[in-house]
Write an enzyme that holds these catalytic residues in place. Structure first.
Site, PDB file in Angstrom:
ATOM      1  N   HIS A 155      -0.604  -0.649  -3.566  1.00 55.02           N
ATOM      2  CA  HIS A 155       0.092   0.349  -2.744  1.00 55.02           C
ATOM      3  C   HIS A 155      -0.278   1.741  -3.262  1.00 55.02           C
ATOM      4  O   HIS A 155      -0.643   2.605  -2.484  1.00 55.02           O
ATOM      5  CB  HIS A 155       1.595   0.092  -2.834  1.00 55.02           C
ATOM      6  N   HIS A 213      -0.664   8.667   2.442  1.00 51.05           N
ATOM      7  CA  HIS A 213       0.221   7.515   2.643  1.00 51.05           C
ATOM      8  C   HIS A 213       0.572   7.450   4.128  1.00 51.05           C
ATOM      9  O   HIS A 213       1.315   8.283   4.627  1.00 51.05           O
ATOM     10  CB  HIS A 213       1.475   7.667   1.791  1.00 51.05           C
ATOM     11  N   CYS A 228       7.492   1.193   4.200  1.00 55.04           N
ATOM     12  CA  CYS A 228       6.056   1.299   3.948  1.00 55.04           C
ATOM     13  C   CYS A 228       5.368  -0.053   3.828  1.00 55.04           C
ATOM     14  O   CYS A 228       4.153  -0.117   3.658  1.00 55.04           O
ATOM     15  CB  CYS A 228       5.821   2.132   2.692  1.00 55.04           C
TER      16      CYS A 228
END
Lengths: 238, 376
Positions: free
Chosen positions: B269, B304, B136
């Site tokens: 994040h 996400h 990620c």
């Protein structure tokens, strides 16, 4: 940018090992040897048996390279980075995981397998095993020389991102369903590159990155990772 | 070291086909998270995701190609000699799914190399470049690599293309890991219970200040600092003390040659998993002490987006610096106690020039970028 090659480790169709064991190095297009925990780690390792084959392959080559460089043992975490080039990454694990998704509408999907469905996953295991806190990532390159990971590691050394980097390649054999679409030689090879001359470990010569992206080994242009490793193995100074 | 400018930024997300629609949406507190019809979700923890309209096709081609078309339709012509770096965790994963299910598909579509060649060809570039996979944090590291190449004088300009899809492959995996929210994506909320997936893409054109001046490119912002570090603690869980994130941010601050006090806003994040968000709050408290800094996460608005997340967040970060406003964290209702001074349910002014953008991922990866507002 110049760097010293102070460790080489591999798993290829010819077997597995590291540079200071000596002998001729080859990377034939043959099936890879099966890897057991005892092949890689002399002491018990609870994680190894649960790892995907791709992770075992990459972790084994990284382990052998660090062993060769005298960096396997550690007490404090170290800012060593890793760049790994791969053509297919964890595709074999992806296929295995996806069969668990198809079993029961996804209800039986394996969380353990899913954790290994990223091309960079073995770098996480290597970081844990050896306390490597530098930048770590996988790349997919389109050139045929398999040298981009080495180039990027040299760039990191030049930029002062790390004093020591691991760089190499990692690919399992092409899964049967993709055999007509992809051609590669399976195996994993990693080099330990240091910005300064190694004091006690092996010295396989100097690798340099010049402005146009050409890689030199002891001043001579090298056209592929295989050529680089063969030259380094030939000229080892212990 | 040369200065690294961002001269073009474009996004495609569940909130719309461009950066303006994303900006308007997040500032209005909207969310693109909604029921997913792409595959059956009854065996998973949720049936929701943030997905992009218009990716469905009767052909057997991956949905990534129409996503990229949407992305490149709104992007600038790429200067000659530009280097290509892409960021994706799973590329054309839906192509592999089709083959596994016995549906028509092309095995040659599954490896990353043909996708890279397609992107290079579509952008009129001669070299195919590389793809970065760092879970990620893929696109955060891609932007950092691009900045590093330009700063060192190895490239004059780099285009970074970030992309990932919502696929059953990934959806089922996060569900199996019990990482998906059963309710809603609530980053940094004390009642958060997991992430919601999204898909998206970002294209960023980075270049040296010299090239921007020479060729008359606009400067949307400057990449001042970057850093990346591994936790070396766990494969899927973050280090509880945030050690890798702290190290990444410290590297970025050193590269930018600024003190922590100069960071005026944080794009975190903020996945809305219990452990990620807590780790980030611990790390930021360690780095910035008790000082209040506006912080937000975009994940409640567009989900996400995995390998695309960092790129989209950089593009949005440039808008934030330009507007002097940090959007609200969509989904946040009751801020986590540890986030006092950082978190707000509404948009906040940015009092300064520097925005910190961070991402973390599987494999213990962490990465940080510091963006600077262009003056004048």
């Amino acid at each position: 940018m110049d760097a010293y090659i102070c460790g080489i480790g591999w798993v290829t169709g010819a077997g597995f090992g590291w540079g200071s064991q000596g002998g001729e190095w080859t990377m034939p297009d043959l099936p890879l040897p099966p890897l057991t925990r005892k092949d890689v780690f002399p002491e018990p390792n609870q994680r190894f048996g649960r790892m995907s084959e791709y992770t075992k392959l990459g972790l084994a080559a990284v382990t052998f390279a660090l062993r060769d460089a005298g960096l396997e043992k550690w007490a404090d975490k170290r800012p060593i980075g890793v760049v790994a080039s791969t053509r297919l990454g964890c595709l074999a694990t992806d296929l295995e995981y996806h069969t668990t998704v198809l079993l029961d509408g996804g209800g039986l999907a394996s969380p353990n397998l899913f954790a290994y469905t990223l091309a960079n996953c073995f770098l996480g295991d290597a970081a844990i095993q050896f306390g490597l806190t530098g930048s770590s990532f996988a790349i997919n390159e389109t050139g045929g020389d398999n040298l981009d990971a080495i180039r990027m590691a040299l760039e990191d050394l030049e930029q002062g991102e790390a004093d020591t980097m691991l760089a190499g390649i990692c690919d399992l054999a092409v899964p049967e369903a993709f055999a007509d679409s992809v051609s590669l030689t399976p195996g994993a090879v990693f080099l330990v590159l240091a910005a300064t001359a190694p004091a006690a470990s092996n010295n396989y010569g100097i690798v340099s990155l010049v402005g146009d992206g050409t890689l030199l080994h002891n001043g001579s242009a090298t056209n592929s990772l295989f050529e680089l490793v063969q030259r380094a193995m030939t000229g080892i100074i212990r | 070291m040369r200065e690294v400018c961002i001269s073009a930024a474009h996004t495609v997300t569940g909130l719309g086909p461009d950066l303006d629609s994303l900006w308007r949406g997040v500032m209005a507190g909207e969310s693109a998270i909604r029921p997913l019809t792409r595959f059956a979700t009854d065996r998973y923890l949720t049936g929701n995701a943030s997905w992009i309209e218009g990716l469905e096709s009767k052909s057997s081609q991956s949905r990534l190609y129409p996503l990229l078309e949407q992305l490149f339709d709104g992007f600038v012509p790429v200067p000659a000699g530009t280097t290509l770096i892409t960021a994706s965790t799973k590329g054309c994963i839906d192509g592999m799914e089709r083959l596994q299910m016995g549906l028509p598909g092309d095995p040659a579509e599954v490896p990353m190399a043909p996708l890279l060649q397609h992107i290079a060809g579509r952008l009129g570039m001669t070299a195919s470049g590389i793809n970065i996979n760092a879970a990620c944090a893929s696109s955060t590291i891609a932007v950092a690599r691009a900045a590093s190449l330009i700063a060192a004088g190895r490239s004059e300009s780099v285009v970074v293309v970030c992309m990932d899809l919502v696929s059953e492959f990934v959806f089922s995996g996060f569900s199996a890991l019990q990482a998906l929210s059963r309710t809603a994506c609530r980053p940094f909320d004390r009642n958060r219970d997991g992430l919601i997936l999204g898909e998206g893409g970002a294209a960023l054109l980075l270049m040296s200040r010299e090239q921007a001046i020479r060729e008359g490119w606009p400067v949307l912002g400057v990449v001042s600092g970057w850093g990346s570090a591994n936790d070396a603690t766990h494969i899927t869980a973050p280090a509880r003390d945030g050690c890798g994130l702290i190290q990444s941010v410290r590297q970025a601050l050193k590269r930018a040659a600024i003190a922590p006090a100069e960071i005026a806003a944080i794009s975190a994040h903020g996945t809305a998993t219990v452990y990620n968000d807590l780790m980030e709050l611990i790390a930021f408290r360690t780095l910035f002490g008790e000082r209040s800094i506006p912080m937000h996460s975009i994940k409640g608005a567009i989900g996400h987006t995995l390998g695309a997340a960092g790129g989209i967040e950089v593009a949005l970060g440039l808008k934030c610096l330009e507007a002097g406003q940090l959007p609200p964290t969509v989904g946040l209702l009751e801020p986590e106690e540890a986030g006092e001074g950082f978190l707000s349910c509404s948009a906040e002014p940015i009092d300064g020039r520097y925005l910190l953008s961070t991402n973390s991922g599987f494999g213990g990866v962490n990465a940080a970028l510091i963006l600077r507002r262009e003056e004048g």
